[in-house]
Structure formats: structure tokens, C-alpha cells
Scaffold this motif. Structure first.
Motif, PDB file in Angstrom:
ATOM      1  N   MET A  51      16.962  -5.117  -4.037  1.00  0.00           N
ATOM      2  CA  MET A  51      15.766  -4.706  -4.786  1.00  0.00           C
ATOM      3  C   MET A  51      16.031  -3.462  -5.646  1.00  0.00           C
ATOM      4  SD  MET A  51      12.283  -3.976  -2.850  1.00  0.00           S
ATOM      5  CE  MET A  51      10.737  -3.676  -3.598  1.00  0.00           C
ATOM      6  N   ASN A  52      15.705  -3.589  -6.906  1.00  0.00           N
ATOM      7  CA  ASN A  52      15.859  -2.488  -7.869  1.00  0.00           C
ATOM      8  C   ASN A  52      17.312  -2.042  -8.045  1.00  0.00           C
ATOM      9  OD1 ASN A  52      13.094  -2.423  -8.375  1.00  0.00           O
ATOM     10  ND2 ASN A  52      12.710  -0.977  -6.716  1.00  0.00           N
ATOM     11  N   CYS A  59      11.604  -5.050  -8.428  1.00  0.00           N
ATOM     12  CA  CYS A  59      10.421  -4.995  -7.573  1.00  0.00           C
ATOM     13  C   CYS A  59       9.234  -5.607  -8.303  1.00  0.00           C
ATOM     14  CB  CYS A  59      10.103  -3.545  -7.201  1.00  0.00           C
ATOM     15  SG  CYS A  59       8.548  -3.406  -6.289  1.00  0.00           S
ATOM     16  N   GLY A  61       6.330  -5.055  -7.630  1.00  0.00           N
ATOM     17  CA  GLY A  61       5.198  -4.155  -7.441  1.00  0.00           C
ATOM     18  C   GLY A  61       4.847  -3.405  -8.712  1.00  0.00           C
ATOM     19  N   CYS A  62       4.884  -2.093  -8.657  1.00  0.00           N
ATOM     20  CA  CYS A  62       4.416  -1.312  -9.801  1.00  0.00           C
ATOM     21  C   CYS A  62       5.500  -1.212 -10.874  1.00  0.00           C
ATOM     22  CB  CYS A  62       3.960   0.067  -9.349  1.00  0.00           C
ATOM     23  SG  CYS A  62       5.283   1.279  -9.150  1.00  0.00           S
ATOM     24  N   TRP A  64       7.056   1.585 -12.027  1.00  0.00           N
ATOM     25  CA  TRP A  64       7.783   2.842 -12.067  1.00  0.00           C
ATOM     26  C   TRP A  64       9.254   2.570 -12.392  1.00  0.00           C
ATOM     27  CZ3 TRP A  64       6.102   7.331 -13.055  1.00  0.00           C
ATOM     28  CH2 TRP A  64       6.936   8.441 -12.925  1.00  0.00           C
ATOM     29  N   TYR A  77      13.657   1.630  -2.988  1.00  0.00           N
ATOM     30  CA  TYR A  77      12.319   1.048  -3.014  1.00  0.00           C
ATOM     31  C   TYR A  77      11.410   1.881  -2.123  1.00  0.00           C
ATOM     32  CZ  TYR A  77      14.257  -0.861   1.291  1.00  0.00           C
ATOM     33  OH  TYR A  77      14.875  -0.987   2.496  1.00  0.00           O
ATOM     34  N   CYS A  78      10.121   1.590  -2.223  1.00  0.00           N
ATOM     35  CA  CYS A  78       9.150   2.312  -1.396  1.00  0.00           C
ATOM     36  C   CYS A  78       8.558   1.356  -0.362  1.00  0.00           C
ATOM     37  CB  CYS A  78       8.050   2.873  -2.284  1.00  0.00           C
ATOM     38  SG  CYS A  78       6.981   1.582  -2.953  1.00  0.00           S
ATOM     39  N   GLY A  81       6.618  -1.424  -2.147  1.00  0.00           N
ATOM     40  CA  GLY A  81       7.499  -2.374  -2.817  1.00  0.00           C
ATOM     41  C   GLY A  81       8.123  -3.328  -1.804  1.00  0.00           C
ATOM     42  N   HIS A 235       2.212   4.139  -6.912  1.00  0.00           N
ATOM     43  CA  HIS A 235       3.532   4.225  -7.574  1.00  0.00           C
ATOM     44  C   HIS A 235       4.419   5.124  -6.711  1.00  0.00           C
ATOM     45  CE1 HIS A 235       0.108   4.508 -10.413  1.00  0.00           C
ATOM     46  NE2 HIS A 235       0.633   3.398 -10.863  1.00  0.00           N
ATOM     47  N   PRO A 236       4.710   4.690  -5.483  1.00  0.00           N
ATOM     48  CA  PRO A 236       5.295   5.638  -4.514  1.00  0.00           C
ATOM     49  C   PRO A 236       6.612   6.287  -4.946  1.00  0.00           C
ATOM     50  CG  PRO A 236       4.399   3.751  -3.375  1.00  0.00           C
ATOM     51  CD  PRO A 236       4.337   3.423  -4.839  1.00  0.00           C
ATOM     52  N   ARG A 237       7.464   5.575  -5.702  1.00  0.00           N
ATOM     53  CA  ARG A 237       8.726   6.240  -6.067  1.00  0.00           C
ATOM     54  C   ARG A 237       8.517   7.334  -7.114  1.00  0.00           C
ATOM     55  NH1 ARG A 237      13.310   2.703  -7.844  1.00  0.00           N
ATOM     56  NH2 ARG A 237      11.574   1.597  -8.780  1.00  0.00           N
TER      57      ARG A 237
HETATM   58  S1  SF4 Z   1       7.521   2.575  -6.661  1.00  0.00           S
HETATM   59 FE1  SF4 Z   1       7.536   1.037  -5.035  1.00  0.00          FE
HETATM   60  S2  SF4 Z   1       6.131  -0.554  -5.781  1.00  0.00           S
HETATM   61 FE2  SF4 Z   1       6.728   0.718  -7.542  1.00  0.00          FE
HETATM   62  S3  SF4 Z   1       8.550  -0.296  -8.470  1.00  0.00           S
HETATM   63 FE3  SF4 Z   1       9.273   1.226  -7.005  1.00  0.00          FE
HETATM   64  S4  SF4 Z   1       9.589   0.085  -5.110  1.00  0.00           S
HETATM   65 FE4  SF4 Z   1       8.237  -1.133  -6.378  1.00  0.00          FE
END
Ligand code: SF4
Length: 766
Positions: A51-52, A59, A61-62, A64, A77-78, A81, A235-237
Motif C-alpha cells: 500500500m502506497n 490507498c 482512502g483519502c 493525502w 499507511y494509517c 487506510g 487524512h491521518p498521514r
Molecule cells: S492518510 Fe490514510 S487514508 Fe489517507 S491516503 Fe494515507 S493511508 Fe490512505
């Protein structure tokens, strides 16, 4: 506790103290717990380790941004995610047998959480007129049915084509191409409901609808204002980036109606001190602002900066930048000095000293960034608020240079890319000209329908076919009862989806479920394995490669579904090589590179680690505005007012939720467990309104049409929200938001500014 697929949550609310820090070890354990409850150790390993990463899965998810290649962690990742990717990678399956066992009406009574927990959709299904069951249908017949319905329309404008931000660049480009070759610009999207206000304000004042900063800029800013945003959940990261900025000496000011855990302190699980230590304090100053007060705050600040320049001429404002790069300064300056302090203080519920403290931070800072999200955009004055943020940045030349700029933070992974690809009901002529030249047709020029106007048109019978690519339109949209009624009036609704959601149960007379590959899955076409591309909040376009075996052998990719649907609908009348596009996504990118500015040589450049950063003209000192300069603007406002006995309600997501989909009925950071039907109210307001903690209330919204929109049976939870401001979860409170309650100019629903009263539920009746 997470429920098994057959069980509904049993709504046993417990409330604990809100957390004062985000992430840390609990984030890791919750992420793993959720992932392993959804799928196997092996699949979890594949998703999380790729992931990422370069060549891995982006991801879903968001939006970021990822650190540059070579600077990514092994686990990049968070918590959210990880949950989101494994929610898609789940081993649970929804088969034809499932639909035999459940009627559409019964599914309509199930919770969002339960519907999502049933797993991945595995084969195309149809609900025929008069039936209360979905039944299997072949791909050939499903796409033929939809194509015939589209061809039978009196005009192509009787169809709408909705996308959510999960859709890849390639699929988004094909969707808008299909709609426009068909003859309509009816391309509503989730951006209409999340950052439309940002797009309008930035386009007008800077000539681009996108943010101007990179991750590097965040790391090297002196001061970052985080406004109307909850990065710890959404947007945890971003917290890692803010932590890095702090390490480099930045100061951070958070502006929000609620003191969210992620705004206060961050324990980075990638760092030893995040595991065993106290973590990093994020906000040096927290401004607990009254809902809707951001425009007043920035006007007050701007007035203070002008007055500081008066006191020390030549030392505060960037006069050279103002002269060379901007227009409208004199008029703005005159207008800003008329702002009355008593209005600013009552609209913001802040003290003058608090705002002076912000001014002093600004004056000490060479490089300033403002980040914002839906706490700003989903307000009636969302557009003028962002224009005022631009005024604030222009005054000290905080644009177009390192460590400074505007940062609208997008909530869904490719919501920005979908716009770049032309998914917008109002694309400019320059894009339509290029599209028409490339494919030899004359795209329609009249603006199409956005999300709010699509609902109106469906409700009035002007739109008869709804096609949704990803997303959960019925739950994302405002005024739930009105939206549901509008969907049911359609002759046909079709959803290209990975998982079951409410929009499949609130459908037209005929309804189709077209199950599709997720981003995690291998996508094999006639020429071999394909990848897709996405664009993050910082305009970086990069690839995503599915790694898992598809949830079912029957699934088609979004690209394949759209290509086959377009070919069937257009009957060979267009020169678009749909079959070639389906076989080789590189051929789609070749065409994109000739239509979309900045994506020339797309295939070669996106193959580089890290991909492509789209140029932002603002960073080159180029402003495609009415004056050819960055524009100062004068912004007037009326304070958002709640009459006596009422509160300003904002809807928000829980921490255990992704967009419309709750993963559990808990909200760990806010200390809410076991129920989502809670309303968070300042303790003083609880007393003032004659309520008591734990009391059951109905939320009733107040609007000019006196419709008495009501969300029933919520529990009052005392919470440190701003005085006079309450909060409750989305999408449960969408029922309260009138379709006509929209931001000026952008038509974005105002989910952060609802006026409500709390009516006690009386045992045995109301
Ligand atoms: S902050 Fe979390 S949800 Fe957003 S792209 Fe990164 S891993 Fe995914």
C-alpha cells in the motif's frame, strides 16, 4: 465489538472521555484487528505491504500525498487506510443466493454498517419493475438493458452519470467521454458535495481550482493553519507531515468547532517516541471557533495585518508581490478596514486576544500555509471564506514560493483526478475543444447538472436514468427523504459497485448492480495486466497496481464496463475505439495526454517512481483570472444565526467510518461506543436547553419551507463543542439538510451549518 455479518448492532451506548491524542499503538492494533476480521493473514500482508509503495496499491482512502520514493516507510499507511483497503479486500461475498434470501425492501431497512459487512458483490444483478428481488443477469443482457434505456431517452440530458472519488483517471476519462459523445454534460460527482466551494473560490481568485503546495512545502513551512479539518480521522498521514514540519520548527494553529484528538497530539507509530513516549503536540494554538465563523476570523486577521502595516510601513505586507502579482488591493484594503470588531467576535466566539495571538504568529513567519477541508467548504459562506483565505495569503506573498500556499485537503483518493479528467458538469471550452478535436465530435456546451440539481431533476421527472460509478449517492446526498424519492422516480438506476450499500436498495423501477474490480485486485485484459492512475491532493499523478485475485471471476473492471456500455449505446456511431481502450489502458492514457494539459507523454512519465507532478500555474506566477493577476476580493457575510432554543449542527464522520460507510458503531477518539445516534452538545447548552445527559431527543431542522425534517432518537452527549454548536454523524443527519441549503455560488450542500432544535422524546409518544 465488531458484529458478525448477520447481526445488526444492538445500540448500547457507552461514553468515555474524548482522547487527547491520535494514533500510537492503538491505531496499529485497531487496523490489524479490523483487517484480520475481514480477510486472511496473507491477503492482509499483501495489501498492507504494497500500500502506497512504488508499484503497489494506492490507498483507496483519502487523497493525502505519499512521501517521495526512497523516503517511504515499510508501512506507509494509517489506521483508516488499512481498514479501508481491507474492507475492499474482504473475503466475504454477496452472491445471487444472498439476493434470493433478502428482498430489496428488507435490505432497505438494514443499517449502512450491516450492508457493508455483507462483503463483495460478485455478479451482475437486476431488479425488474414490480419485483422486490434482485436476480442474476448476464453482463451482455445487463449492459444491453442499460444501453437500450439510454437510447430510448427523449434527450441525453434525461440521464445523469455520477462518480465518486474512488474512480481511476482512466475510468473517469472514459465516463465523461461517453456522456459527452452521447450528448450531455450531466456529470455530477462527490466533489459537488465536498470541495466545490474551494474550486469556485480558487478558480476565481487564482485561476486554478487546485491547491498550490507540495508535501515538501508542508515540511518547510513556518506556520500552518489547519482550518475546519480533522486530520486525525479524515487524512491521518497529514499528521506525519505536520510532525515533520514541527521538527523543522513550524508552529501550527488549529481552527475548529471541536477539539479533535488529532489536532491536539500525535503519537506516530513509526517512531519510537510515538510508541512509548507522549508523542508530539500538534496545535500550538487551538481556536475553538463558532460554526461558520471562519470568514469573520480571516477578515479580522486581514484587518489586523493592514493595521500593522500602517503602524510599520514596508515591514508587514509584501508590497512588491502585491504590485507585481495581484489586482484589487486598494478596494480590498478599504473594505477590510470597515470590518467591525464586535461582528468578528460574535461570529467567531473568539476573543480579540486570541486573534491577535494568531496575527503575531503570522508576523513572525516567513512562510505560511493554510490547510482547510469541509468545515470551511460546507458552509453557506464557503466560497467567500476561501476567497478571504486567499486575501490572507496574498497580503504577505504566501503563494508561489517554497513553504507557503493554499492547501485544500481532499477526502477521497482520486476526487481531484476525476476533475482533471473532465468529470464536471461545467468543464471549460478549452477542455471541450481538445476533447472534441481528439475524438472528432462536438461536445455539448450547455452546463450539465451537479449533484443537487440532479436530485431536483430526478424528482421532477426530467432525469429518468441514473448511472453511478462507485460511491453511495443516496447516502452522500443531502435531504435523504427527498433524494430517496427522486431516485425511486427514475425509470432505471444502475450502480457500478464493489460492495452493497443503501443506493442499491433505493432504486428506480428497474435497477442494475454492476459489480466491479476493486483497486486492490489484478486487472487482466486482452493485452495483459493493466494498472490505473490517480491524482492526490497535491496534484501528483501516479500508478496503482492491483495485487489480489479478484473477488469473483465474473467481475469486470470499471474501464471494461464503461467501454462495453458505450459501444452498445452508441452502436458504432462514434469514432472512439472503445474495444482498444478496454484491451490496453495505455491507449486511454495516450489520448488523455493529448487532451489534458500537463499530462503529455503520460505513459512514459507515469512509469517513473513517484509519477508526475502536474504544474500549478500559480507557482509560475501565471494567473488565469479575469484580471490576469491573483485577485484580492471584498467579501461580505451574514452571521449564521440560531434562534433562541436552537443550535448550529454540523455533521461529521466517526473515526471508525469511511465516507458513508461505518466500519463499527464506535468513535474511539471522541469516546463514543456502541451507537451512532448521538448528538454532541456543549454542557452549558445542555443545561440552557433544559436537557440532561443521556436524554433521548429528536433533531428537527429549521428551514424556510417548514418541512420539519426530523432525525429521530438521538442521545444527548455533553461534549466540549463550541458554545451553541452541536455535532452528529453523517450520513444519519443528512435527512436534516434541505436540498436548497447550499453554499453561495458553488451550490455545495451546507452540512456544517444546519439550524436545529432538540425535541425530547416522550415515552409513549411525542
Ligand atoms: S492518510 Fe490514510 S487514508 Fe489517507 S491516503 Fe494515507 S493511508 Fe490512505
Amino acid at each position: 465489538m465488531k458484529k458478525a455479518p448477520g447481526e445488526e448492532p444492538d445500540e448500547q451506548l457507552t461514553v468515555t472521555a474524548p482522547k487527547e491524542w491520535a494514533a500510537g499503538v492503538p491505531a496499529v492494533t485497531h487496523a490489524l484487528e479490523y483487517s484480520l476480521s475481514e480477510t486472511s493473514v496473507r491477503r492482509t500482508g499483501v495489501t498492507l505491504l504494497t500500500m502506497n509503495q512504488v508499484g503497489g496499491i494506492d490507498c483507496p482512502g483519502c487523497a493525502w500525498a505519499d512521501p517521495s520514493p526512497g523516503h517511504r516507510h515499510l508501512n506507509e499507511y494509517c489506521e483508516n487506510g488499512a481498514k479501508h483497503i481491507n474492507d475492499e479486500a474482504t473475503s466475504r461475498r454477496v452472491t445471487a443466493d444472498f439476493f434470493r434470501r433478502h428482498t430489496v425492501s428488507e435490505l432497505g431497512r438494514r443499517s449502512d454498517l450491516w450492508l457493508n459487512q455483507q462483503g463483495r458483490l460478485t455478479e451482475p444483478m437486476v431488479k425488474r419493475p414490480g419485483s422486490d428481488h434482485y436476480e442474476p443477469i448476464s453482463w451482455h443482457d445487463a449492459l444491453g438493458l442499460l444501453a437500450e434505456e439510454l437510447k430510448a431517452l427523449g434527450t441525453p440530458d434525461e440521464a445523469v452519470f455520477y462518480t465518486s472519488g474512488r474512480v481511476s483517471n482512466e475510468a473517469a476519462f472514459l465516463l465523461q467521454l461517453f456522456a459527452r459523445v452521447l450528448g450531455t454534460n450531466n456529470l455530477p460527482d462527490c466533489s459537488n458535495m465536498c470541495h466545490e466551494s474551494s474550486g469556485f473560490a480558487l478558480h476565481e481568485t487564482l485561476g486554478t481550482g487546485k491547491g498550490t503546495v507540495s508535501l515538501e512545502d508542508i515540511h518547510h513551512a513556518d506556520l500552518i493553519l489547519v482550518v475546519g479539518q480533522n486530520p486525525g480521522t479524515n487524512h491521518p498521514r497529514q499528521l506525519s507531515a505536520l510532525e515533520e514540519a514541527k521538527k523543522n520548527g513550524a508552529r501550527i494553529i488549529a481552527v475548529n468547532a471541536l477539539p479533535e484528538a488529532g489536532l491536539l497530539r500525535f503519537k506516530n507509530p513509526q517512531e519510537p517516541r510515538g510508541v512509548v513516549g507522549r508523542g508530539v503536540r500538534i496545535a500550538d494554538q487551538f481556536l475553538q471557533i463558532r460554526s461558520g465563523g471562519d470568514l469573520a476570523l480571516f477578515q479580522g486577521l486581514n484587518r489586523m495585518l493592514l493595521e500593522a502595516e500602517d503602524a510599520r510601513p514596508g515591514t508587514v505586507l509584501d508590497q512588491e508581490f502585491i504590485r507585481s502579482d495581484t489586482s484589487g488591493f486598494e478596494e480590498f484594503s478599504r473594505h477590510a478596514r470597515t470590518v467591525a470588531w464586535e461582528d468578528v467576535l460574535s461570529a467567531t466566539a473568539l476573543t480579540r486576544e486570541e486573534i491577535e495571538k494568531v496575527r503575531d504568529e503570522v508576523l513572525r513567519s516567513e512562510r505560511v500555509i493554510v490547510c482547510w477541508a469541509m468545515g470551511v467548504t460546507q458552509q453557506r459562506h464557503g466560497v467567500p471564506t476561501i476567497r478571504e483565505i486567499v486575501n490572507f495569503l496574498l497580503l504577505r506573498g504566501n503563494l508561489g514560493r517554497a513553504g507557503a500556499g493554499a492547501c485544500p485537503v481532499r477526502g477521497h483518493s482520486n476526487v481531484q483526478g476525476d476533475r482533471t479528467m473532465g468529470v464536471w458538469e461545467q468543464m471549460p471550452d478549452s477542455f471541450l475543444d481538445a476533447l472534441g478535436d481528439e475524438f472528432g465530435f462536438d461536445p455539448p456546451r450547455a452546463h450539465g447538472l451537479d449533484s443537487v440539481n440532479s436530485i431536483r431533476a430526478m424528482g421532477e421527472g426530467r432525469v429518468k436514468v441514473f448511472v453511478g460509478v462507485a460511491g453511495n449517492f443516496v447516502r452522500a446526498a443531502p435531504d435523504s427523504a427527498v433524494t430517496e424519492d427522486a431516485m425511486r422516480r427514475c425509470a432505471l438506476t444502475a450502480h457500478i459497485s464493489t460492495k452493497l450499500n443503501r443506493s442499491h436498495t433505493v432504486c428506480g423501477r428497474t435497477a442494475l448492480i454492476l459489480p466491479t474490480l476493486g483497486r486492490t485486485e489484478r486487472d487482466i485484459q486482452a493485452t495483459g495486466e493493466q494498472f490505473i492512475t490517480v491524482e492526490n491532493s497535491m496534484s501528483e499523478v501516479h500508478s496503482s497496481h492491483g495485487r489480489l485475485e479478484p473477488a469473483s471471476k465474473v467481475l469486470l473492471s470499471e474501464v471494461a464496463i464503461l467501454c462495453r456500455l458505450a459501444a452498445r449505446t452508441l452502436d458504432g456511431t462514434s469514432a472512439v475505439p472503445w474495444a482498444e481502450f478496454e484491451a490496453d489502458y495505455g491507449t486511454i492514457r495516450n489520448r488523455i495526454s493529448r487532451v489534458v494539459p500537463g499530462l503529455h507523454d503520460f505513459n512514459r512519465r507515469v512509469a517513473r517512481p513517484g509519477g508526475i507532478r502536474l504544474p500549478n500555474p500559480v507557482n509560475e506566477g501565471v494567473y488565469a483570472t479575469a484580471t490576469g493577476k491573483a485577485m484580492f476580493t471584498c467579501n461580505d457575510w451574514e452571521m449564521l444565526h440560531a434562534p433562541e432554543g436552537h443550535l448550529l449542527l454540523q455533521s461529521l464522520r466517526s473515526h471508525d467510518q469511511w465516507n458513508t460507510v461505518p466500519y463499527t458503531d464506535n468513535d474511539r477518539y471522541r469516546g463514543i461506543h456502541g451507537s451512532r445516534r448521538v448528538v454532541l452538545v456543549n454542557p452549558e447548552d445542555v443545561t440552557r436547553l433544559g436537557l440532561s445527559p443521556g436524554q433521548s431527543v429528536d433533531l428537527v431542522s429549521v428551514w424556510a419551507d417548514s418541512a420539519g425534517r426530523r432525525a429521530e432518537n438521538f442521545t444527548v452527549v455533553p461534549y466540549p463543542t463550541a458554545l451553541g454548536c452541536a455535532a452528529a454523524y453523517y450520513p444519519e443527519t443528512n435527512v436534516l439538510l434541505p436540498l436548497d441549503s447550499v453554499a453561495e455560488t458553488s451550490n455545495q450542500p451546507t452540512a456544517k451549518g444546519m439550524v436545529v432544535r432538540l425535541e425530547p422524546v416522550v415515552a409513549g409518544g411525542k
